[in-house]
Enzyme design. Structure first.
Site, PDB file in Angstrom:
ATOM      1  CG  ASP A   1     -10.463  16.579 -14.274  1.00  0.00           C
ATOM      2  OD1 ASP A   1      -9.773  16.011 -15.129  1.00  0.00           O
ATOM      3  OD2 ASP A   1     -11.470  16.056 -13.755  1.00  0.00           O
TER       4      ASP A   1
ATOM      5  CE  LYS B   1     -13.011   8.489 -17.859  1.00  0.00           C
ATOM      6  NZ  LYS B   1     -13.367   9.708 -17.138  1.00  0.00           N
TER       7      LYS B   1
ATOM      8  CE1 TYR C   1     -17.115  11.942 -15.439  1.00  0.00           C
ATOM      9  CE2 TYR C   1     -16.436  11.950 -13.147  1.00  0.00           C
ATOM     10  CZ  TYR C   1     -16.853  11.262 -14.273  1.00  0.00           C
ATOM     11  OH  TYR C   1     -16.987   9.898 -14.219  1.00  0.00           O
TER      12      TYR C   1
ATOM     13  NE  ARG D   1      -2.860   0.334   3.355  1.00  0.00           N
ATOM     14  CZ  ARG D   1      -2.115   0.456   4.466  1.00  0.00           C
ATOM     15  NH1 ARG D   1      -1.358   1.518   4.647  1.00  0.00           N
ATOM     16  NH2 ARG D   1      -2.129  -0.489   5.381  1.00  0.00           N
TER      17      ARG D   1
HETATM   18  C1  LIG Z   1     -13.877  10.053 -15.859  1.00  0.00           C
HETATM   19  C2  LIG Z   1     -13.557  11.384 -15.298  1.00  0.00           C
HETATM   20  C3  LIG Z   1     -13.269  11.546 -13.942  1.00  0.00           C
HETATM   21  C4  LIG Z   1     -13.354  10.408 -12.946  1.00  0.00           C
HETATM   22  O1  LIG Z   1     -12.384   9.464 -13.144  1.00  0.00           O
HETATM   23  P1  LIG Z   1     -12.542   7.896 -12.762  1.00  0.00           P
HETATM   24  O2  LIG Z   1     -11.253   7.322 -13.198  1.00  0.00           O
HETATM   25  O3  LIG Z   1     -13.739   7.400 -13.532  1.00  0.00           O
HETATM   26  O4  LIG Z   1     -12.766   7.852 -11.296  1.00  0.00           O
HETATM   27  C5  LIG Z   1     -12.915  12.805 -13.501  1.00  0.00           C
HETATM   28  N1  LIG Z   1     -12.878  13.863 -14.333  1.00  0.00           N
HETATM   29  C6  LIG Z   1     -13.163  13.742 -15.641  1.00  0.00           C
HETATM   30  C7  LIG Z   1     -13.088  14.940 -16.519  1.00  0.00           C
HETATM   31  C8  LIG Z   1     -13.513  12.506 -16.169  1.00  0.00           C
HETATM   32  O5  LIG Z   1     -13.820  12.402 -17.470  1.00  0.00           O
END
Ligand SMILES: *Cc1c(COP(=O)(O)O)cnc(C)c1O
Length: 381
Positions: A170, A195, A98, A46
């Protein structure tokens, strides 16, 4: 080192015990010690894992940062950032944030005393007005989802810095290939590596990158103390995905540009949302802070209802109907009933998110085939 070299080499060395050129998956929960407290820097998985350490170093390099800290998902990474705040602290963020990020702030952290304010952040005056003594974090997401508005990172960071407020960007939609927010003054960068970084729709993962030693130490403490860590196999998959990040994003951008142009001249399409168009309201900011305009395109239909959108979504074959984005394969989605269903209709309509709005995550296939797929899907609308 230039970006295309960093994705392949930053932080990556052959495994010293075998010479394996690819970072091994250290699938272990603990490490043998020579004597109590005498070890090779790894005690318990961890706290430290060598596969994860390599990924963290690689991610830091891609974002021009000093520290990379990985988590089990993008939202787990955001959760760690929110845990650095105290009850009474306030967050200012964008009104088309988001959905999962909005939910984390409002449904989990408001009961622990944090407060979120959600405003159109492309209006800098409104951002400045919204800040007060309790504001401790400005949360920027750009391009936004699904309207693809662009928020001016550099100017918001300037405002924040004057008031001693921390900023986090983000960077999931742009990826570090298109945009590096730390260079524009941001304190923290967050990724849903699920993503573009992973890029193959086969793993959920999150990361934070920063230059701030103190924040990094706090976040590492939370990473270990709260324990939302990624497994080594997931870290391996992200490392593998990153090796082609520049090639994939470049192709997605090219395809998206062609598709946006095609849709823009289609008689059944009323409006295309794409920051690469000169008449996009934030086009100049996109040009200033991004290297290209991204692989996401949203569009609305002349026949402005749910049924028309359904018809298109039902009939594409290459574009698969699914949430998420940033993979090699193209996806099509309906924000009003999928990603943004929890937002009341009046709120959705205020930002232009109608029942007929369709969002595309453009993959790396051949653009001609993708356009042909849309052509036949739009035929019966
Ligand atoms: C998918 C997404 C998240 C969340 O991420 P996870 O890996 O699904 O927890 C946060 N911000 C944006 C812009 C996203 O597209």
């Amino acid at each position: 080192m230039k970006f295309g070299t960093k994705v392949i080499h930053a932080g990556i060395k052959p495994d010293p015990s075998t010479g394996a050129i690819m970072t091994p998956i250290f699938q272990t929960s603990t490490y043998v010690q020579d004597a109590p407290g005498v070890h090779k820097g790894y005690e318990y998985a961890r706290t430290q894992n060598p596969t994860r350490s390599v990924l963290e170093e690689n991610l830091a390099a891609l974002e021009n940062g000093k520290h990379g800290i990985c988590f089990s998902s993008g939202l787990a990474a955001m959760d760690a950032i929110l845990k650095t705040l105290d009850p009474g602290d306030e967050i200012v963020s964008t009104s088309d944030l988001y959905g999962g990020s909005y939910r984390l702030i409002t449904k989990i952290y408001e009961k622990f005393g944090l407060k979120g304010h959600f405003i159109p952040m492309d209006d800098l005056d409104q951002v400045e007005k919204e800040l007060n003594k309790k504001t401790k974090l400005i949360w920027i997401e750009t391009p936004t989802n699904p309207m693809l508005n662009i928020i001016d990172i550099e100017n918001i960071c300037k405002i924040a810095k004057k008031k001693g407020i921390m900023t986090c960007v983000d960077n999931t939609f742009a990826s570090p290939y298109l945009q590096t927010p730390l260079d524009l003054g941001a304190d923290l960068v967050l990724h849903s590596a699920t993503k573009y970084l992973g890029g193959h729709s086969d793993v959920v993962h999150g990361a934070i990158i920063t230059n701030d030693d103190e924040m990094a130490e706090q976040l590492r403490f939370i990473q270990n103390a709260a324990g939302a860590v990624p497994g080594p196999q997931d870290c391996f998959l992200i490392l593998r995905g990153i090796k082609t990040l520049h090639l994939r994003v470049e192709r997605s951008c090219k395809n998206a540009k062609k598709i946006a142009k095609y849709l823009n001249s289609h008689p059944k399409v009323s409006k295309v949302f794409y920051p690469g168009f000169k008449d996009h309201p934030n086009h100049l900011i996109a040009k200033k802070q991004m290297r290209d305009f991204g692989g996401m395109v949203s569009f609305d239909l002349m026949q402005n209802d749910f049924e028309a959108a359904q018809e298109v979504l039902k009939n594409t074959h290459l574009f698969s109907l699914a949430e998420s984005l940033g993979g090699v394969e193209s996806l099509i989605g309906h924000p009003a009933s999928m990603t943004h269903a929890s937002i009341p209709k009046e709120e959705r309509l205020k930002v232009g998110l109608t029942d007929s709005l369709i969002r595309l995550s453009v993959g790396v296939e051949d653009a001609d085939d993708l356009i042909e797929d849309l052509e036949q899907a739009l035929l019966n609308v």
